[in-house]
Design a protein around this motif. Structure first.
Motif, PDB file in Angstrom:
ATOM      1  N   PRO A 151       0.836  -1.206   0.000  1.00  0.00           N
ATOM      2  CA  PRO A 151       0.000   0.000   0.000  1.00  0.00           C
ATOM      3  C   PRO A 151       0.869   1.253   0.000  1.00  0.00           C
ATOM      4  N   GLY A 152       0.543   2.182  -0.908  1.00  0.00           N
ATOM      5  CA  GLY A 152       1.354   3.374  -1.056  1.00  0.00           C
ATOM      6  C   GLY A 152       2.605   3.165  -1.887  1.00  0.00           C
ATOM      7  N   GLY A 153       2.760   1.963  -2.441  1.00  0.00           N
ATOM      8  CA  GLY A 153       3.924   1.657  -3.263  1.00  0.00           C
ATOM      9  C   GLY A 153       3.869   2.375  -4.600  1.00  0.00           C
ATOM     10  N   VAL A 154       5.029   2.473  -5.243  1.00  0.00           N
ATOM     11  CA  VAL A 154       5.185   3.295  -6.446  1.00  0.00           C
ATOM     12  C   VAL A 154       5.484   2.426  -7.662  1.00  0.00           C
ATOM     13  N   LEU A 155       4.775   2.702  -8.746  1.00  0.00           N
ATOM     14  CA  LEU A 155       5.059   2.101 -10.046  1.00  0.00           C
ATOM     15  C   LEU A 155       5.732   3.154 -10.907  1.00  0.00           C
ATOM     16  N   ALA A 156       6.933   2.841 -11.422  1.00  0.00           N
ATOM     17  CA  ALA A 156       7.672   3.739 -12.306  1.00  0.00           C
ATOM     18  C   ALA A 156       7.987   2.981 -13.585  1.00  0.00           C
ATOM     19  N   PHE A 189      -1.446   5.917 -21.807  1.00  0.00           N
ATOM     20  CA  PHE A 189      -1.013   5.071 -20.697  1.00  0.00           C
ATOM     21  C   PHE A 189      -1.322   5.748 -19.361  1.00  0.00           C
ATOM     22  N   GLU A 190      -1.173   7.062 -19.284  1.00  0.00           N
ATOM     23  CA  GLU A 190      -1.550   7.775 -18.068  1.00  0.00           C
ATOM     24  C   GLU A 190      -3.017   7.506 -17.730  1.00  0.00           C
ATOM     25  N   GLU A 191      -3.875   7.571 -18.742  1.00  0.00           N
ATOM     26  CA  GLU A 191      -5.301   7.335 -18.521  1.00  0.00           C
ATOM     27  C   GLU A 191      -5.550   5.896 -18.073  1.00  0.00           C
ATOM     28  N   THR A 192      -4.813   4.940 -18.671  1.00  0.00           N
ATOM     29  CA  THR A 192      -4.957   3.537 -18.258  1.00  0.00           C
ATOM     30  C   THR A 192      -4.549   3.370 -16.800  1.00  0.00           C
ATOM     31  N   LEU A 193      -3.496   4.045 -16.381  1.00  0.00           N
ATOM     32  CA  LEU A 193      -3.070   3.986 -14.981  1.00  0.00           C
ATOM     33  C   LEU A 193      -4.163   4.508 -14.057  1.00  0.00           C
ATOM     34  N   VAL A 241      -0.774  10.093 -10.577  1.00  0.00           N
ATOM     35  CA  VAL A 241      -0.194   9.740 -11.877  1.00  0.00           C
ATOM     36  C   VAL A 241       0.452  10.977 -12.492  1.00  0.00           C
ATOM     37  N   ARG A 242       1.702  10.827 -12.927  1.00  0.00           N
ATOM     38  CA  ARG A 242       2.379  11.932 -13.589  1.00  0.00           C
ATOM     39  C   ARG A 242       3.445  11.377 -14.527  1.00  0.00           C
ATOM     40  N   THR A 243       3.961  12.238 -15.395  1.00  0.00           N
ATOM     41  CA  THR A 243       5.013  11.864 -16.331  1.00  0.00           C
ATOM     42  C   THR A 243       6.161  12.851 -16.196  1.00  0.00           C
ATOM     43  N   ASP A 244       7.339  12.350 -15.854  1.00  0.00           N
ATOM     44  CA  ASP A 244       8.546  13.173 -15.773  1.00  0.00           C
ATOM     45  C   ASP A 244       9.328  13.030 -17.072  1.00  0.00           C
ATOM     46  N   GLU A 245       9.716  14.142 -17.674  1.00  0.00           N
ATOM     47  CA  GLU A 245      10.423  14.134 -18.947  1.00  0.00           C
ATOM     48  C   GLU A 245      11.923  14.294 -18.749  1.00  0.00           C
ATOM     49  N   ILE A 246      12.694  13.632 -19.615  1.00  0.00           N
ATOM     50  CA  ILE A 246      14.149  13.750 -19.637  1.00  0.00           C
ATOM     51  C   ILE A 246      14.524  14.233 -21.039  1.00  0.00           C
ATOM     52  N   PRO A 247      14.961  15.487 -21.183  1.00  0.00           N
ATOM     53  CA  PRO A 247      15.302  16.002 -22.513  1.00  0.00           C
ATOM     54  C   PRO A 247      16.424  15.180 -23.156  1.00  0.00           C
ATOM     55  N   HIS A 300       6.929   7.313 -16.422  1.00  0.00           N
ATOM     56  CA  HIS A 300       5.552   7.376 -15.933  1.00  0.00           C
ATOM     57  C   HIS A 300       5.536   6.932 -14.481  1.00  0.00           C
ATOM     58  N   LEU A 301       4.914   7.705 -13.615  1.00  0.00           N
ATOM     59  CA  LEU A 301       4.869   7.420 -12.196  1.00  0.00           C
ATOM     60  C   LEU A 301       3.434   7.312 -11.711  1.00  0.00           C
ATOM     61  N   ALA A 302       3.175   6.374 -10.812  1.00  0.00           N
ATOM     62  CA  ALA A 302       1.849   6.198 -10.250  1.00  0.00           C
ATOM     63  C   ALA A 302       1.985   5.524  -8.886  1.00  0.00           C
ATOM     64  N   VAL A 303       1.009   5.791  -8.004  1.00  0.00           N
ATOM     65  CA  VAL A 303       1.059   5.281  -6.637  1.00  0.00           C
ATOM     66  C   VAL A 303      -0.148   4.398  -6.376  1.00  0.00           C
ATOM     67  N   ARG A 304       0.120   3.215  -5.802  1.00  0.00           N
ATOM     68  CA  ARG A 304      -0.994   2.370  -5.364  1.00  0.00           C
ATOM     69  C   ARG A 304      -1.631   3.002  -4.132  1.00  0.00           C
TER      70      ARG A 304
END
Length: 225
Positions: free
Chosen positions: A176-181, A191-195, A203-209, A219-223
């Motif tokens: 519980p509270g674990g993170v999916l990256a 995929f954000e919407e599927t999450l 749910v958020r997306t961090d970009e790397i130029p 892509h990051l999301a928390v249970r």
């Protein structure tokens, strides 16, 4: 006869249960190719390091978290996790025996030897997708980098990981509270919407130029707790 600096040189080629996997040297870079599809090389590693950092940061002050990294690749994510004092355990799921060999005394060992010697580290020679569906273990973070993204998988069987059923399996494998990256070569609003539809929060997306083209992302999301 000399070899051109710009000509890739195959160091090893293996046929495994998932097809062909190749390690080659291109100048100073080592590259992994699977079934003719470029996976990764040793040129940078910023996005692989962000994959780990973002997951650990999202866990906040959780004590000694157990993180699962899938897969081993060139070892950037593992090396970065092992250099961080926060993880209590680091498990790596890698299905390709050849890639494990290349790290255990092979050409990639220079990137991962210290991390593999870390007592917190263990390697599972297993398919990440199968492991997520079948494991009875739970992890505080899943750091997944087995494809070029949810819409650009290396093998057809990986597609299920990014489906509602696959994300439900990921949730079961998280505390519980674990993170999916999830690493991806390009952003994916779908995929954000599927999450979100799978019940994940924050749910958020961090970009790397990158030098050219669209940015790499995590892509990051928390249970839910």
């Amino acid at each position: 006869m000399s070899t051109s600096y710009d000509t890739p040189v195959v160091l090893d080629r293996r046929e495994g249960p998932y097809g062909e996997v190749v390690l080659r040297r291109h100048g100073e870079l080592l590259q992994i190719i699977a079934n003719g599809c470029f996976l990764m090389d040793t040129s940078d590693g910023r996005s692989e390091r962000l994959l780990v950092d973002a997951a650990l940061d999202a866990l906040g002050d959780r004590s000694r978290p157990h993180i699962l990294i899938g897969g081993l690749g060139v070892g950037f994510s593992l090396a970065h996790a092992a250099a961080d004092p926060r993880p209590g355990r680091i498990t790596v799921a890698e299905r390709e025996h050849a890639i494990i060999d290349w790290h255990l005394g092979g050409p990639l060992s220079g990137l991962s030897a210290a991390a593999l010697a870390d007592p917190r580290t263990s390697i599972l020679e297993t398919d990440l997708v199968t492991h997520v569906y079948e494991t009875s273990a739970t992890y505080d973070a899943l750091c997944l980098d087995i494809d070029n993204g949810p819409g650009w998988t290396v093998t057809d069987g990986n597609e299920s990981l990014y489906s509602p059923d696959g994300l439900a399996a990921c949730a079961r494998a998280l505390t519980p509270g674990g993170v999916l990256a999830v690493w991806s070569a390009q952003p994916s609003p779908e995929f954000e919407e599927t999450l979100r539809n799978a019940g994940f929060q924050q749910v958020r997306t961090d970009e790397i130029p990158v030098a050219r083209g669209v940015p790499d992302v995590v892509h990051l999301a928390v249970r839910p707790g």
